[in-house]
Design an enzyme around this catalytic site. Sequence first.
Site, short mmCIF file in Angstrom:
data_model
loop_
_atom_site.label_atom_id
_atom_site.label_comp_id
_atom_site.label_asym_id
_atom_site.label_seq_id
_atom_site.Cartn_x
_atom_site.Cartn_y
_atom_site.Cartn_z
N HIS A 199 0.83 -1.21 0.00
CA HIS A 199 0.00 0.00 0.00
C HIS A 199 0.86 1.25 0.00
O HIS A 199 2.05 1.21 0.33
CB HIS A 199 -0.96 0.04 1.20
CG HIS A 199 -0.31 0.06 2.55
ND1 HIS A 199 0.04 -1.09 3.22
CD2 HIS A 199 0.07 1.08 3.36
CE1 HIS A 199 0.60 -0.77 4.38
NE2 HIS A 199 0.64 0.55 4.49
N HIS A 246 3.98 7.09 3.85
CA HIS A 246 4.91 5.97 3.67
C HIS A 246 4.43 5.06 2.57
O HIS A 246 3.28 5.13 2.13
CB HIS A 246 5.11 5.18 4.97
CG HIS A 246 3.90 4.47 5.49
ND1 HIS A 246 3.03 5.04 6.41
CD2 HIS A 246 3.39 3.23 5.24
CE1 HIS A 246 2.06 4.16 6.70
NE2 HIS A 246 2.25 3.08 5.99
N GLU A 254 7.75 1.05 4.93
CA GLU A 254 7.23 0.00 5.80
C GLU A 254 7.45 -1.34 5.12
O GLU A 254 7.22 -1.46 3.92
CB GLU A 254 5.72 0.24 6.04
CG GLU A 254 5.07 -0.81 6.94
CD GLU A 254 3.58 -0.55 7.15
OE1 GLU A 254 2.97 0.21 6.38
OE2 GLU A 254 3.02 -1.11 8.12
CO CO Z 1 1.23 1.23 6.34
#
Ligand code: CO
Length: 134
Positions: free
Chosen positions: A7, A79, A130
Site C-alpha cells: 500500500h 509511507h 514500511e
Molecule cells: Co502502512
Amino acid sequence: MIGKLNHVAIVVPDLAAATALYRDTLGATVSAPVDQPAHGVTVVFVELPNTKVELLAPLGDTSPVAKFLITNPTGGIHHICYEVEDILVARNTLQAAGARVLGNGEPKIGAHDKPVLFLHPKDFLGTLVELEQA
Ligand code: CO
C-alpha cells in the site's frame, strides 16, 4: 528482497473529503472508515486492482501522524509499504547494509495483523518505508 507494493499511505486532514475524492472523482472502491486505536489512526482503504491506498487521519491526542499534518497541512504521502517473505531476514540484511530500522528494531503487529517494520527515511531516498511480512 522486496515483493509486491502492499500500500501507499496518505495522511489527510479531512477523511470524509479525501474519501469522496477517491470515490467520486477518481472512481475508486473505498471502505468505510476503520478506527485503529492501537495505531492512532482512522483508515479508509482504497482498493485498486494491483494494490491499495490507505487514507490515514489522526485518531486520539497522541496520534503518530498528527505531527505530519502540522508539517503538511493539506496532507501528503506518509509511507509506502513493500511485502517481504521473511521480515527478520529482511531486517538483518538491511541492518548489515547499514540501514536504520525505526523503534527497537523488533517487528510490531501492523494494521493488517502482520509483522511490520519501518525503515529510516534518510536511508531510503527521503521516503518512510514500511516492510510487511506477506
Ligand atoms: Co502502512
